[in-house]
Enzyme design. Structure first.
Site, PDB file in Angstrom:
ATOM      1  N   GLU A  85     -57.123 -16.847  -4.470  1.00 35.05           N
ATOM      2  CA  GLU A  85     -56.660 -17.018  -5.849  1.00 35.05           C
ATOM      3  C   GLU A  85     -57.500 -16.212  -6.838  1.00 35.05           C
ATOM      4  OE1 GLU A  85     -56.319 -21.129  -6.861  1.00 35.05           O
ATOM      5  OE2 GLU A  85     -54.723 -21.517  -5.413  1.00 35.05           O
ATOM      6  N   GLU A 130     -62.832 -24.512 -10.028  1.00 31.42           N
ATOM      7  CA  GLU A 130     -62.049 -24.893  -8.848  1.00 31.42           C
ATOM      8  C   GLU A 130     -60.976 -23.821  -8.738  1.00 31.42           C
ATOM      9  OE1 GLU A 130     -59.856 -25.344  -6.692  1.00 31.42           O
ATOM     10  OE2 GLU A 130     -59.198 -27.425  -6.565  1.00 31.42           O
TER      11      GLU A 130
END
Length: 629
Positions: A153, A144
């Site tokens: 990210e 995730e």
């Protein structure tokens, strides 16, 4: 151990040295993280659980052990799901040490310590082998690593490294696939967050127009995405110019590349207009068949709007095209999605990649300074003509033919308004080199470079020589300062007004003359989830995470109010707005803190978590940050 930390106070402009716990920065990061929001995201959790069960079952059906690599484990939730689903062992990687320590405790509390190993490293530092962090490669990859932009990210480099070094070929992956979607729209409102519009000023000599510099008009803008709750944008604020286009997909079960790439989609505009903005979102499919899907689609593109899941950790994206382009209904165009390892951007082409020779615009970089100095809401403020008209109306009542004006706000157009409305001389303080350069460009574009004097220094360092020996008769401020994260940080204007007091002439006028602070008790429909304890998440005890956030919130910095664009978060008021404090800018900053105490009466019939119908309120300002209880 305690440490001394220097912090800039946005309100006073001074640097304050404070004694802090050595891990104070961790506490603030934990307090304002998205962990609680993710744990409350039931749609995400259920879909991950279903996908994990499916992946483990497929691996077991092959007669193999299910060895899981969980990158970015956080609380360890997905690893615990995997073990519960039948995984033989999980290697859970978490680079943030306080979170990794919490994950160890959560895993132990739930009885999975013998099946889950928490590795406190970045995934690219994990080793495989007899003496490594993992004895062998995993055959199920769970991650995730996504943000609103999907790849912001570092998901692509992490997947790329994992496939090369940490997982087996033909491994199972949860999620299995991600797809990014885009929709081209025309939106004056959203475009006003990225461009400076002409500003109209009514004067006694007729209408004057403040025009943006050509360099600003040609600037492609900032490369960063604007993440937003698109479901709160009114459908009247934009015109759809294209269908929803699937732009590109990433298969996480195979080798992933973090190299720059572009993906073109041909389409015919649904309507004629000006292409300005690309709205974008993504979905993830947890299984190879695509039956288990978690989508970020806004309500108009959602397959079942009634089942729309509110979340703040994943929203939708607004991208601004480098330039607005006219489009004609039915005339074929190509929308191109570009990405590198961390960033996505879009361009509009008249021809396909093959006909265009594969040549596409480079990643947009601001070269006009404005997008570096002004954020998106600031562009919107400056482009708000009604707001400008109110400043003009106030200035008309205060300006005289012999007025000497001093403007104190970062990158403000007030100095131009004052000049056009008849001030004899106008000075403006720009304390940063970036704002100084930008304002010079704006003055030059409007042939005012010899009419308005720019002073590049901090206000407290102002000298009489900077003002050519003149006394100021009108001190102006919006106020706006680039260092202000919260509305009351703009009380820095009061400190500036005090610092330049010696340069004000007899009877000098300060505008604005005062500011008032109000408070209202509200109940958010959804925003409360980002701080609400979770307790039990899909059958797993995560109280340790709740306690960790609660402790982090006890630190002073974590208690400070957070900036939120409240129009994105629906709420209902539980009280009438209550006046708390008024700050009189005609006077100098008092030597003692201002303080107000009182109570707010909640509306009849309101029950808020068992509290009485009055809420105690204590506020201290401007020397202390306002607190609301």
């Amino acid at each position: 151990m305690k440490v001394f930390c220097g912090r800039a106070n946005p309100t006073t402009g001074s640097v304050e040295w404070l004694e802090e716990d050595e891990h104070y920065d961790y506490h603030q990061e934990i307090a304002r993280s998205s962990y609680a929001d993710m744990l409350h995201d039931k749609d995400r959790n259920i879909k991950y659980y279903q996908g994990i069960r499916s992946a483990v079952s497929r691996m077991k059906a092959r007669g193999q052990k299910a060895l899981v690599l969980d990158i970015g484990t956080g609380t360890g939730l997905l690893s615990m799901m995997a073990v519960t689903a039948g995984a033989d062992f999980c290697y859970a990687i978490e680079v943030f040490k306080p979170m990794a320590d919490a994950a160890v405790k959560i895993v132990e509390k739930n009885g999975f310590s013998d099946k889950i190993k928490i590795i406190n490293k970045h995934s690219t530092e994990v080793t495989v082998g007899p003496d490594g962090d993992m004895p062998c490669r995993a055959n199920i990859l769970i991650t995730e690593l996504f943000d609103t932009e999907l790849i912001g990210e570092g998901a692509l480099p992490s997947y790329e490294h994992a496939h090369r070094h940490l997982v087996q070929e033909n491994c199972e992956a949860v999620p299995h696939r991600a797809t990014v979607y885009a929709q081209l729209v025309e939106s004056r409102r959203m475009w006003s967050w990225n461009r400076l519009f002409p500003v109209h000023v009514q004067t006694i000599h007729g209408e004057q127009v403040i025009v943006p510099p050509l360099e600003l008009e040609r600037c492609p803008g900032a490369p960063s995405v604007y993440d937003i709750q698109l479901n709160q944008v009114s459908s009247t604020d934009f015109t759809v110019l294209s269908d929803v286009l699937p732009m590109f997909s990433v298969d996480f079960s195979k080798q992933v590349s973090s190299s720059a790439a572009c993906h073109s989609r041909q389409f015919e505009p649904l309507a004629s207009g000006r292409a300005q903005v690309v709205l974008s979102w993504w979905d993830i499919e947890m299984d190879p068949e695509g039956k288990i899907k978690c989508t970020m689609a806004p309500f108009w593109a959602h397959s079942d709007p009634e089942e729309l899941q509110w979340r703040d950790h994943w929203m939708q994206c607004v991208y601004f095209l480098p330039q607005e382009e006219p489009v004609v209904q039915g005339s074929s165009l190509c929308l191109v999605a570009h990405h590198d390892d961390y960033c996505v951007w879009y361009s509009l082409q008249r021809t396909s990649a093959e006909k265009n020779g594969g040549v596409y615009p480079a990643r947009p970089v601001c070269d006009c300074q404005a997008h570096l100095l002004w954020n998106r809401p600031r562009f919107g403020e400056i482009n708000d003509q009604d707001r400008t008209d109110q400043y003009v109306q106030a200035l008309r009542t205060m300006l005289k033919p012999d007025s000497v004006c001093l403007c104190v706000s970062d990158g403000s157009l007030l100095s131009l308004l004052a000049h056009h409305l008849g001030a004899e001389q106008v000075f403006t303080i720009e304390s940063s080199a970036a704002s100084h350069r930008l304002m010079k460009k704006i003055f030059k574009a409007n042939h005012l470079e010899d009419k308005i004097n720019i002073i590049e220094k901090r206000p407290e360092l102002l000298t009489s020589a900077d003002l050519e020996g003149k006394k100021v008769s009108l001190l102006l401020g919006e106020p706006f300062f680039t260092t202000s994260l919260l509305p009351w940080h703009n009380l820095y204007f009061w400190y500036v007004r005090t610092a330049v007091d010696q340069h004000l002439g007899p009877g000098a006028v300060v505008m604005p003359q005062a500011a008032s602070l109000y408070a209202v008790v509200v109940e958010f429909r959804d925003l409360w989830r980002i701080r609400s304890p979770c307790g039990d998440c899909e059958g797993f005890d995560v109280h340790i995470m709740d306690d960790m956030i609660k402790r982090a919130l006890d630190f002073r910095e974590s208690k400070e109010a957070e900036p939120h664009p409240l129009w994105e978060y629906p709420c209902r008021s539980l009280s009438e707005p209550q006046h708390i404090l008024t700050f009189d800018f005609r006077q100098l900053v008092p030597p003692h803190p201002l303080r107000a105490e009182g109570s707010i009466n909640l509306r009849r019939g309101i029950t808020v978590a068992g509290t009485p119908t009055a809420s105690r309120l204590c506020t201290s300002s401007p020397h202390q940050t306002a607190e609301r209880r």
